[in-house]
Write an enzyme that holds these catalytic residues in place. Structure first.
Site, PDB file in Angstrom:
ATOM      1  N   CYS A 104      20.217  29.508 -66.554  1.00  0.00           N
ATOM      2  CA  CYS A 104      21.258  28.533 -66.904  1.00  0.00           C
ATOM      3  C   CYS A 104      22.383  28.533 -65.881  1.00  0.00           C
ATOM      4  CB  CYS A 104      21.818  28.827 -68.290  1.00  0.00           C
ATOM      5  SG  CYS A 104      22.541  30.469 -68.479  1.00  0.00           S
ATOM      6  N   ARG A 106      21.957  29.609 -62.369  1.00  0.00           N
ATOM      7  CA  ARG A 106      21.569  29.569 -60.961  1.00  0.00           C
ATOM      8  C   ARG A 106      20.136  29.076 -60.798  1.00  0.00           C
ATOM      9  NH1 ARG A 106      23.228  33.518 -58.395  1.00  0.00           N
ATOM     10  NH2 ARG A 106      24.539  34.315 -60.081  1.00  0.00           N
ATOM     11  N   SER A 160      26.793  37.330 -61.916  1.00  0.00           N
ATOM     12  CA  SER A 160      26.672  36.575 -63.162  1.00  0.00           C
ATOM     13  C   SER A 160      28.010  35.985 -63.585  1.00  0.00           C
ATOM     14  CB  SER A 160      26.144  37.487 -64.276  1.00  0.00           C
ATOM     15  OG  SER A 160      24.841  37.937 -63.982  1.00  0.00           O
TER      16      SER A 160
END
Length: 417
Positions: A104, A106, A160
Site C-alpha cells: 500500500c 510502495r 515504512s
C-alpha cells in the site's frame, strides 16, 4: 557545489589508489570523523568501494515518501497479477533477474542486469507502457550500494510510513518467494534478499526501533479512538479479511469494541475473522444494508477499483439523520471514492491522512534510526565483499556456486536465515 566539495575532499584526503597487491590503502582509509561529517551533511552513508561497477543491481520505485496515495494506486500491482508482471519485467532489455515489491505504501522493482544507467522515468515507461504528465518527479532509481542499503532499510521497517513496523518484512518475503516461484531471480537477487531478511531480523532484535505494536492498522484504530473516545458502543464494519484487516479487527477488539462486522468476498474468511473477534460476518453483496446505524467503516480490500461510492452511500445517508459516519481507507488502490468525502456527515481518512498522524507519534522510534543505519552499513559492506569475490572466481572459487547466506541444501532456498 556539493559534488565539487566532495571531490575536493576526496582528492585532499584520499591519496593514492589501492596498491597493486590488492591491499586497501590511501583513499580507502579516509579519516572516519571527516567522512561522518560528510555523511551527516548529505543525510546518508557513503560507500566508496570498487564493487559498484561489478554489482549491476538496481531499484526503481515510488513510495509514500515521493507520491500521494492517488499516484501510488495507479502503479500498484495486485498479488494475482505478479506472475504476469514479472514476465513483463524480465522482458525489459538488460534485465537478467527481477523482483517486484508492491504494498500500500510502495511499488519497487529490484533488478539485476545492465539497466543501471536507465533513467527511472524511462524504466517506468517501458514497464507500464505510458505515463501521465507530472509522473516523473515521483520516481526514484537506486544503484549498486545505494540499492542494497535501501532494501536493507525497507526490510527493517526504516522506510515504512510507520517506522519500525513489522508487516513489511513479511510482504517483502512473500514478494521474494513469488519471484523465486516464477524463476525470475538468480544468484545475485537470491543472495541480496536472503541477506536482507537476516539484516531485518538483526536490526529488530538488537535495537528498539520495533518496540511496541505500532502499525498502519494501530494508527487507524488510534484515530477511531480519538474521534469516539471509548469504542464499546460503536458499530464498526471491516471490509476485507486480509492481514491488515485482521490486525485492525483485533486492535478494535482489544480497545473495547463489542460490535464488529466483517465483510469479505470470501464469506468463509469473513466468518473466521468474525469468530476470532467476537463479531458477525456479512455477505459481501449485503454490506451496504448495515450502514443505517454504522459509526466506523474500515476498508482494506484488494479490489482494483473503488467499491464505496457516492451512488451506494448517498441513499443510505438519508436515513441516518445527523449521525456522522467515519471511514478509514487503508487500501491501495483506494476502496473509497474520494467524492464520498463531499457528502454531508461523512469523514474519510486515507493513507495520506494516517501518515501525518503516524509522523507525529514516531519520534521515539526515529531516535533509533542512527544506530540501525550503522548496523545496516556494516552489512552493505559485507555484501560488497561478496560481490567482489564473486566477480573474481580465482579469489574465491566457490563464490559462484553457493550463496553464503543460503541454506546448505545444494539449491537456492526461499527462506531467510
Amino acid at each position: 557545489m556539493v559534488a565539487r566539495g566532495l571531490g575536493s575532499l576526496w582528492r585532499n584526503f584520499a591519496g593514492a589508489e589501492p596498491a597493486l597487491d590488492g591491499s586497501q590503502m590511501g583513499g580507502y582509509f579516509v579519516h572516519h570523523r571527516l567522512w561522518a561529517l560528510v555523511e551527516y551533511v548529505l543525510g546518508y552513508p557513503l560507500y566508496l568501494r570498487g564493487a559498484s561497477g561489478k554489482m549491476n543491481i538496481s531499484c526503481f520505485g515510488l513510495s509514500h515518501q515521493t507520491a500521494s496515495v492517488e499516484i501510488r494506486e495507479r502503479f500498484a500491482i495486485a498479488d494475482f497479477a505478479l506472475p504476469d508482471a514479472l514476465l513483463r519485467l524480465r522482458a525489459i532489455e538488460g534485465v537478467e533477474e527481477g523482483l517486484i515489491v508492491s504494498t500500500c505504501n510502495r511499488t519497487e522493482f529490484y533488478v539485476a542486469g545492465g539497466v543501471s544507467q536507465l533513467p527511472p522515468a524511462r524504466f517506468f515507461e517501458d514497464f507500464y507502457s505510458g505515463l501521465r504528465l507530472g509522473d516523473e518527479p515521483h520516481f526514484y532509481g537506486l544503484w549498486a550500494e545505494r540499492c542494497v542499503h535501501h532494501l536493507f532499510r525497507v526490510v527493517s521497517g526504516l522506510e515504512s510510513m510507520v517506522v519500525g513496523e513489522t508487516e513489511i518484512f513479511g510482504q517483502v518475503k512473500r514478494a521474494y518467494e513469488s519471484a523465486v516461484r516464477e524463476k525470475a531471480t538468480g544468484r545475485r537477487l537470491n543472495k541480496l534478499f536472503q541477506k536482507s531478511f537476516h539484516v531485518g531480523k538483526q536490526v529488530r532484535s538488537s535495537t528498539a526501533v520495533g518496540r511496541g505494536s505500532i502499525s498502519v492498522g494501530s494508527v487507524a484504530v488510534d484515530l477511531a479512538e480519538q474521534i469516539f473516545g471509548k469504542l464499546e458502543g460503536c458499530k464498526i464494519m471491516v471490509l476485507g479479511a486480509g492481514d491488515t484487516s485482521e490486525k485492525m479487527a483485533r486492535s478494535f477488539k482489544t480497545r473495547g469494541a463489542r460490535q464488529i462486522f466483517v465483510s469479505n468476498r470470501s464469506f468463509d474468511r469473513a466468518q473466521l475473522l468474525a469468530q476470532e473477534t467476537g463479531g458477525r460476518a456479512i455477505h459481501f453483496e449485503e454490506w451496504e444494508r448495515e450502514f443505517a446505524d454504522l459509526d466506523i467503516l474500515v476498508t482494506s480490500t484488494s479490489a482494483p477499483h473503488a467499491i464505496v461510492t457516492v451512488e451506494k452511500i448517498a441513499p443510505v445517508l438519508r436515513h441516518r439523520g445527523d449521525r456522522p459516519l467515519f471511514m478509514i481507507d487503508v487500501a491501495v488502490p483506494r476502496d473509497i471514492d474520494p467524492k464520498v468525502h463531499r457528502l454531508d456527515g461523512v469523514y474519510v481518512y486515507d493513507l495520506d491522512a494516517l501518515q501525518s498522524m503516524a509522523e507525529r507519534s514516531m519520534e521515539a522510534r526515529k531516535q533509533e534510526i542512527v544506530g540501525c543505519d550503522r548496523l545496516i552499513a556494516k552489512h552493505v559492506v559485507e555484501f560488497q565483499n561478496w560481490v567482489e569475490k564473486s566477480a573474481n572466481p580465482m579469489t574465491n572459487p566457490g563464490a559462484c556456486l553457493a550463496p553464503a547466506f543460503a541454506k546448505p541444501t545444494g539449491a537456492a532456498s526461499c527462506e531467510a536465515d
